[in-house]
Scaffold this motif. Structure first.
Motif, short mmCIF file in Angstrom:
data_model
loop_
_atom_site.label_atom_id
_atom_site.label_comp_id
_atom_site.label_asym_id
_atom_site.label_seq_id
_atom_site.Cartn_x
_atom_site.Cartn_y
_atom_site.Cartn_z
N VAL A 95 42.30 33.27 18.92
CA VAL A 95 42.84 33.34 20.50
C VAL A 95 42.32 32.20 21.25
O VAL A 95 43.07 31.52 21.90
N GLN A 96 41.00 32.03 21.15
CA GLN A 96 40.47 30.76 22.03
C GLN A 96 40.89 29.52 21.57
O GLN A 96 41.38 28.40 22.27
N TYR B 273 39.35 33.44 27.27
CA TYR B 273 40.21 33.92 25.99
C TYR B 273 39.38 34.07 24.74
O TYR B 273 39.58 34.19 23.62
N GLN C 143 44.26 28.92 20.35
CA GLN C 143 45.58 28.78 20.97
C GLN C 143 45.41 28.77 22.31
O GLN C 143 46.56 28.13 23.06
N HIS C 144 44.34 29.08 22.93
CA HIS C 144 44.40 29.00 24.33
C HIS C 144 43.00 28.50 24.78
O HIS C 144 42.08 29.20 25.18
N PRO C 145 42.77 27.15 24.67
CA PRO C 145 41.29 26.58 25.05
C PRO C 145 40.99 26.51 26.43
O PRO C 145 40.86 25.53 27.27
N TYR C 146 41.00 27.66 27.02
CA TYR C 146 40.76 28.03 28.40
C TYR C 146 39.81 29.26 28.63
O TYR C 146 39.48 30.07 27.76
#
Length: 302
Positions: free
Chosen positions: A124-125, A133, A127-130
Motif C-alpha cells: 500500500v505504501q 498509508y 503504491q501511495h508514497p505519502y
C-alpha cells in the motif's frame, strides 16, 4: 496422586476436557484459533466477544487439568479482520491471569522476511508514497508463557538425567533469547498440513524440552494437525490432544502414523499407541460454518 494418562486424541470441544483428571497434565503447548482470521478462520465466531468467551472457558479447564507449578504456552498473534486489528495475545494473557495464572515470559517467534504467508501489506505504501498509508508486513508471532502457581524443583528425580537439555544446541540455536528465528510452515500442496495453519515442529520441540520431563504428559487443547503431539511422542512424553474439527482426522492419523482406521471408546483396547475418542460435540467445521451462515442470513431476512 493423579492417575497415569495414555496417549489420547479427543475429537470434541476442549471447553470440557472431561477425559482428563485434575492436575494430570504437565505442559500445555497450543495455538488457539486466531479469531476470524482470513484464510484460516473466516466467520468462525459471531463476534470477538464470543471468541473471548471460548478462551475464558478453555483457560478454566487448562487451570484444572494442569499440575501445580507447570506451564501453559500459547502461540498466537494480533489479527486484522476487515481492516480492524484485534489484540488477541493481549486478551489471552489478560484472561489467563484473571483465571489464576502467573505471567512468566513472552517469546517473539520471528519468521524469515521472504516467508510472509498473506499478501504484503507494505505494498500500500509503495503504491501511495505519502504519509498515513503505512502498514507493515508482519513477520512475527508471540509465544505467551503462563505458569500455574509455583514449581517445586526436584532434587533427586530419575528423569533429571534423561531430560537434560543439550546446552550445545541451546547455545547454538540461541534458545536463551526472547526472539526465536524459526521458519514458518506454509500450507502448500503436497504437505500433510495442506489448508491447515500449522506451526513448525521446532516451536513445540523447544518448549517441551524446556518445560517438561521425559514420561510427562503434554496437552494441546487446539490440536489442529497434531504437530505438538507428534513432537511430544518423539521426545518420549505422553501426548493428549483435543480438536473440534473432524475434518482433521485423516491428517492427524497420517502425521502420527496411526494406521488403524477403527475408532474406539475409552474402555476399548487397541495396538495403536493412541486412543481416539470422537464425542458428539465434534463437528465437520466447514459444513457447520456453511449451515451457520445460512441460519444467520435466514434470521436477518425475517
Amino acid at each position: 496422586m493423579p492417575q497415569e494418562l495414555k496417549n489420547l486424541i479427543v475429537f470434541g470441544d476442549c471447553r470440557n476436557m472431561k477425559e482428563l483428571p485434575d492436575g494430570s497434565v504437565h505442559l500445555v503447548v497450543t495455538s488457539p484459533p486466531y479469531f476470524n482470521a482470513p484464510f484460516d478462520y473466516p466467520d468462525l465466531f459471531k463476534d470477538y466477544d464470543e471468541f473471548l468467551e471460548l478462551m475464558r472457558d478453555v483457560a478454566k479447564e487448562i487451570y484444572r487439568v494442569l499440575a501445580q507449578g507447570r506451564i501453559a504456552c500459547f502461540v498466537t498473534q494480533d489479527v486484522r479482520v476487515k481492516g480492524k486489528l484485534y489484540p488477541v495475545p493481549a486478551d489471552i494473557l489478560r484472561i489467563m491471569m484473571e483465571e489464576g495464572f502467573n505471567y512468566r515470559d513472552r517469546i517473539i517467534w520471528r519468521k524469515p522476511e521472504g516467508y510472509i504467508r498473506i499478501s504484503r501489506r507494505s505494498g500500500v505504501q509503495i503504491q501511495h508514497p505519502y504519509p498515513m498509508y503505512f502498514y507493515p508486513d508482519n513477520i512475527y508471532e508471540e509465544i505467551l508463557i503462563l505458569q500455574k502457581g509455583k514449581y517445586k524443583y526436584p532434587r533427586n528425580k530419575p528423569e533429571l538425567q534423561s531430560s537434560q537439555i543439550d546446552m550445545q544446541e541451546f547455545n547454538r540455536e540461541k534458545w536463551y533469547l526472547s526472539v526465536w528465528d524459526i521458519t514458518n510452515v506454509l500450507p502448500l500442496k503436497g504437505r500433510i498440513e495442506e489448508g491447515i495453519a500449522a506451526f513448525p515442529e521446532e516451536i513445540p520441540y523447544r518448549l517441551i524440552k524446556l518445560f517438561s520431563y521425559v514420561g510427562e504428559t503434554v496437552l494441546d487443547p487446539f490440536m489442529g494437525s497434531a504437530t505438538t503431539l507428534k513432537v511430544a511422542i518423539e521426545l518420549q512424553r505422553k501426548a493428549v490432544g483435543y480438536e473440534i474439527d473432524l475434518e482433521h482426522l485423516d491428517v492427524v492419523k497420517r502425521k502420527l502414523g496411526i494406521g488403524q482406521t477403527r475408532l474406539f471408546n475409552s474402555d476399548s483396547s487397541n495396538s495403536s499407541p493412541f486412543e481416539i475418542i470422537i464425542r458428539n460435540d465434534a463437528k465437520h467445521l466447514r459444513t457447520w460454518l456453511q449451515e451457520k451462515v445460512k441460519r444467520q442470513r435466514s434470521v436477518a431476512q425475517k
